[in-house]
Enzyme design. Structure first.
Site, PDB file in Angstrom:
ATOM      1  N   ILE A   1       0.838  -1.193   0.000  1.00 47.53           N
ATOM      2  CA  ILE A   1       0.000   0.000   0.000  1.00 47.53           C
ATOM      3  C   ILE A   1       0.878   1.249   0.000  1.00 47.53           C
ATOM      4  CG2 ILE A   1      -0.194  -0.079   2.530  1.00 47.53           C
ATOM      5  CD1 ILE A   1      -3.064   1.025   2.240  1.00 47.53           C
ATOM      6  N   CYS A   2       0.326   2.343  -0.502  1.00 43.52           N
ATOM      7  CA  CYS A   2       0.933   3.669  -0.441  1.00 43.52           C
ATOM      8  C   CYS A   2       2.181   3.751  -1.328  1.00 43.52           C
ATOM      9  CB  CYS A   2       1.223   4.031   1.015  1.00 43.52           C
ATOM     10  SG  CYS A   2       1.654   5.762   1.298  1.00 43.52           S
ATOM     11  N   ALA A   3       3.315   4.019  -0.762  1.00 36.41           N
ATOM     12  CA  ALA A   3       4.559   4.112  -1.527  1.00 36.41           C
ATOM     13  C   ALA A   3       5.120   2.737  -1.889  1.00 36.41           C
ATOM     14  CB  ALA A   3       5.606   4.888  -0.729  1.00 36.41           C
TER      15      ALA A   3
END
Length: 185
Positions: free
Chosen positions: A102-104
């Site tokens: 998730i995210c970066a």
């Protein structure tokens, strides 16, 4: 049947994403191992202290039904730089077992190590241009084969519930969503 899940963390990990994964997967009955690539206690991206169950090197010989990476910076970079985690993720992909980020982390970890290829994926908007296949980039959660990706803090619970659904079944994810008062899952 109990599912084994690895949630790796590092200094700079996004705390809401990490705790959402750990909490929701444990509610579902998964045996979640929180393993740090740095030290037993880490300082998250917003300086919240998180104590890991163990160091990654102490569980690196384990076989997991799922490896789920939280994002955050510089946490994702520390995860990317862990040779043990890289080996585990590559084995996870090759074996057909679930792995997600998730995210970066979809861009910083998975893409960096060739774990996405042309798979459909999503990531935090700041990193989404780095993904090769951006067909579903605006989706909160994207599943392509055994790879699951998500956008960020605002999608962390949806991501965790999708992982529960894939590990167990949709009904189990719905049960957990009800406990969390998420009416639209």
């Amino acid at each position: 049947m109990t599912k084994k899940v690895l949630v790796p963390i590092a200094d700079g990990t996004e705390e809401v994403e990490a705790v959402s994964l750990i909490d929701v997967l444990r509610r579902a009955g998964a045996e979640v191992t929180v393993a740090s690539v740095d030290a037993q206690q880490i300082s998250s991206s917003r300086d919240v202290r998180i104590v890991a169950d163990c160091l990654l090197k102490d569980c690196a010989d384990g076989i997991f039904d799922l490896i789920a990476l939280p994002g955050g910076l510089p946490g994702a970079e520390h995860l990317r730089d862990s040779k043990e985690l890289t080996r585990l993720l590559k084995e996870q992909k090759e074996s057909g077992r679930l792995y997600g980020a998730i995210c970066a982390s979809p861009a910083v970890v998975l893409k960096h190590h060739g774990l996405l290829g042309t798979k459909q994926a999503t990531a935090h908007p700041y990193f989404s241009d780095e993904l090769d296949n951006r067909e579903r980039i605006d989706m909160p959660v994207v599943v392509d084969g055994n790879c699951i990706t998500s956008r960020g803090v605002g999608t962390a619970l949806l991501f965790a519930l999708k992982l529960v659904e894939l590990l167990y079944e949709k009904e189990k994810a719905g049960e957990i969503a009800g406990q969390l008062v998420m009416q639209d899952y």
